[in-house]
Scaffold this active site. Structure first.
Site, PDB file in Angstrom:
ATOM      1  N   LYS A  14       0.829  -1.196   0.000  1.00  0.00           N
ATOM      2  CA  LYS A  14       0.000   0.000   0.000  1.00  0.00           C
ATOM      3  C   LYS A  14       0.874   1.262   0.000  1.00  0.00           C
ATOM      4  O   LYS A  14       1.983   1.234   0.527  1.00  0.00           O
ATOM      5  CB  LYS A  14      -0.820  -0.074   1.291  1.00  0.00           C
ATOM      6  CG  LYS A  14      -1.692   1.060   1.627  1.00  0.00           C
ATOM      7  CD  LYS A  14      -2.229   0.826   3.042  1.00  0.00           C
ATOM      8  CE  LYS A  14      -2.891   2.068   3.587  1.00  0.00           C
ATOM      9  NZ  LYS A  14      -2.007   3.233   3.655  1.00  0.00           N
ATOM     10  N   LYS A  19       7.508   0.800   1.458  1.00  0.00           N
ATOM     11  CA  LYS A  19       8.148   0.024   0.378  1.00  0.00           C
ATOM     12  C   LYS A  19       9.503   0.600   0.006  1.00  0.00           C
ATOM     13  O   LYS A  19      10.495  -0.118  -0.092  1.00  0.00           O
ATOM     14  CB  LYS A  19       7.299   0.064  -0.911  1.00  0.00           C
ATOM     15  CG  LYS A  19       5.962  -0.584  -0.830  1.00  0.00           C
ATOM     16  CD  LYS A  19       5.221  -0.435  -2.147  1.00  0.00           C
ATOM     17  CE  LYS A  19       4.860   0.998  -2.495  1.00  0.00           C
ATOM     18  NZ  LYS A  19       3.947   1.631  -1.561  1.00  0.00           N
ATOM     19  N   LYS A  45       5.088   8.363  -7.737  1.00  0.00           N
ATOM     20  CA  LYS A  45       5.647   9.326  -6.772  1.00  0.00           C
ATOM     21  C   LYS A  45       7.134   9.580  -7.061  1.00  0.00           C
ATOM     22  O   LYS A  45       7.678  10.605  -6.671  1.00  0.00           O
ATOM     23  CB  LYS A  45       5.456   8.760  -5.354  1.00  0.00           C
ATOM     24  CG  LYS A  45       5.236   9.815  -4.325  1.00  0.00           C
ATOM     25  CD  LYS A  45       4.697   9.346  -2.960  1.00  0.00           C
ATOM     26  CE  LYS A  45       5.005   7.975  -2.474  1.00  0.00           C
ATOM     27  NZ  LYS A  45       5.200   7.869  -1.017  1.00  0.00           N
ATOM     28  N   ASP A 131      -1.662  -0.190  -4.177  1.00  0.00           N
ATOM     29  CA  ASP A 131      -3.019   0.120  -3.711  1.00  0.00           C
ATOM     30  C   ASP A 131      -4.054  -0.439  -4.665  1.00  0.00           C
ATOM     31  O   ASP A 131      -5.037  -1.035  -4.264  1.00  0.00           O
ATOM     32  CB  ASP A 131      -3.228   1.634  -3.629  1.00  0.00           C
ATOM     33  CG  ASP A 131      -2.638   2.204  -2.368  1.00  0.00           C
ATOM     34  OD1 ASP A 131      -3.388   2.537  -1.462  1.00  0.00           O
ATOM     35  OD2 ASP A 131      -1.410   2.301  -2.298  1.00  0.00           O
TER      36      ASP A 131
HETATM   37  P1  ADP Z   1       6.065   3.873   0.358  1.00  0.00           P
HETATM   38  O1  ADP Z   1       7.262   3.758  -0.529  1.00  0.00           O
HETATM   39  O2  ADP Z   1       5.410   2.565   0.633  1.00  0.00           O
HETATM   40  O3  ADP Z   1       5.067   4.887  -0.133  1.00  0.00           O
HETATM   41  P2  ADP Z   1       7.954   5.057   2.216  1.00  0.00           P
HETATM   42  O4  ADP Z   1       9.045   4.058   2.230  1.00  0.00           O
HETATM   43  O5  ADP Z   1       8.167   6.289   1.408  1.00  0.00           O
HETATM   44  O6  ADP Z   1       6.568   4.385   1.793  1.00  0.00           O
HETATM   45  O7  ADP Z   1       7.647   5.419   3.725  1.00  0.00           O
HETATM   46  C1  ADP Z   1       6.666   6.384   4.088  1.00  0.00           C
HETATM   47  C2  ADP Z   1       7.148   7.132   5.328  1.00  0.00           C
HETATM   48  O8  ADP Z   1       7.195   6.240   6.435  1.00  0.00           O
HETATM   49  C3  ADP Z   1       8.544   7.733   5.170  1.00  0.00           C
HETATM   50  O9  ADP Z   1       8.567   8.988   5.762  1.00  0.00           O
HETATM   51  C4  ADP Z   1       9.439   6.732   5.910  1.00  0.00           C
HETATM   52  O10 ADP Z   1      10.590   7.322   6.453  1.00  0.00           O
HETATM   53  C5  ADP Z   1       8.496   6.254   7.023  1.00  0.00           C
HETATM   54  N1  ADP Z   1       8.839   4.889   7.477  1.00  0.00           N
HETATM   55  C6  ADP Z   1       8.854   3.757   6.747  1.00  0.00           C
HETATM   56  N2  ADP Z   1       9.201   2.692   7.506  1.00  0.00           N
HETATM   57  C7  ADP Z   1       9.420   3.165   8.764  1.00  0.00           C
HETATM   58  C8  ADP Z   1       9.811   2.573  10.027  1.00  0.00           C
HETATM   59  N3  ADP Z   1      10.049   1.275  10.148  1.00  0.00           N
HETATM   60  N4  ADP Z   1       9.941   3.411  11.096  1.00  0.00           N
HETATM   61  C9  ADP Z   1       9.700   4.720  10.999  1.00  0.00           C
HETATM   62  N5  ADP Z   1       9.328   5.338   9.851  1.00  0.00           N
HETATM   63  C10 ADP Z   1       9.180   4.582   8.746  1.00  0.00           C
HETATM   64 MG    MG Z   2       7.631   4.733  -2.300  1.00  0.00          MG
END
Ligand code: ADP
Ligand code: MG
Length: 292
Positions: A14, A19, A45, A131
């Site tokens: 999601k 990810k 993104k 998603d």
């Molecule tokens: P996605 O790629 O799935 O959209 P992201 O990797 O960009 O998600 O993560 C979304 C947000 O959550 C970022 O700000 C990231 O730093 C934070 N985040 C992800 N995993 C963790 C974790 N284990 N602890 C704290 N923050 C996290």
């Molecule tokens: Mg991402």
């Protein structure tokens, strides 16, 4: 040297679930262990590889294809931390076109440019938004581009719901040559029972859990520095967790086809957990491990 065969791995989940954080730290840990790694962001993104390259600007494949007739590899790729080759597929102009189709165009271009023959990666990670599993977003698991998928999920219902939908896509395409499931990665876990929820969902769907990554300030802080945890906090507990995950992913050959829950099964599974958490929070049961 033996025949060079890269493992092509898709990371799904999601939006906002972690990810890109998980993929980037896994890539960094694999590179640190001496492997040649490519990470391809397949999310409109376009920020999949930001922390691997200090947030430096990197034109996306789709933008470059729109802007110029001929795209060269050096226009759309940058070496990041420890040489991880960073690429972003990009997305359509907002409001126009299907984001999933961009993934297809990107993969075709990379094949045309002979990226894999020339870079000779050990691992290629595709970071894909999950998603909506529309036809386009299913491309990396459907058409033999990747052979294994890892699904990132927290213990929140919407994340599990998305994971279950991805399991549906995997089980639909696996019989005709689609990718199989490598495992479920629990991320952003905080409550004590989060791990149990992930484990129980994995158990019910015949999946395996590959890692549990707790929510941590180390991750947030590293992101603010524009770095992976591996680079910014190499001695931290989270760096160790990501190294362990990278090793698991590198060595895992037990790929399987999950059994997704039907809509009514998922609803009743969620309701049961609602009851368990209620009992736990109101002190009816002492420890959730004994309660399941
Ligand atoms: P996605 O790629 O799935 O959209 P992201 O990797 O960009 O998600 O993560 C979304 C947000 O959550 C970022 O700000 C990231 O730093 C934070 N985040 C992800 N995993 C963790 C974790 N284990 N602890 C704290 N923050 C996290
Ligand atoms: Mg991402």
């Amino acid at each position: 040297m033996a025949e060079h065969k890269a493992k092509h791995i898709a990371i799904y989940g999601k939006g906002g679930i972690g990810k890109s954080t998980t993929a980037s730290n896994t890539s960094a840990a694999l590179a640190e262990a001496g492997y040649r790694v490519i990470q391809i962001g397949c999310d409109p993104k376009s920020d999949s590889t930001s922390v691997l390259r200090g947030n430096e600007y990197l034109p996306t494949i789709l933008d470059s294809m729109r802007d110029s007739g001929k795209v060269r590899l050096e226009d759309i790729s940058r070496p990041g931390y420890r040489g991880v080759l960073c690429i972003e597929s990009g997305g359509p102009v907002p409001g126009v076109g299907c984001a999933g189709r961009g993934i297809n165009a990107a993969v075709n271009l990379l094949q045309e440019l002979k990226l894999f023959e020339e870079f000779k990666p050990d691992f290629v990670l595709y970071d894909v938004l999950g998603d909506v599993v529309c036809g386009g977003f299913a491309v990396p698991i459907r058409d033999g581009i990747t052979d294994r998928v890892y699904v990132v999920s927290s213990s929140d219902f919407m994340a599990i719901y998305a994971a279950n939908n991805l399991f549906k896509a995997i089980s639909k395409y696996a019989p005709t040559g689609g990718a199989k499931l490598g495992g479920l990665i629990g991320n952003g876990l905080s409550a004590g029972y989060s791990q149990n929820i992930i484990d129980d969902f994995a158990h019910k769907t015949g999946a395996k859990t590959s890692a549990y990554i707790p929510r941590s300030l180390t991750v947030s802080q590293s992101e603010l520095y524009g770095k992976t945890v591996i680079e910014a906090n190499p001695g931290s507990q989270h760096a160790a967790l990501y190294r362990k995950l990278a090793k698991t992913i590198a060595e895992n050959e037990q790929l399987l086809v999950p059994n997704p829950l039907s809509a009514p099964e998922l609803r009743s599974w969620a309701k049961d957990w609602g009851d368990k958490i209620f009992n736990l929070e109101s002190g009816v049961v002492e420890g959730i491990r004994e309660a399941i």
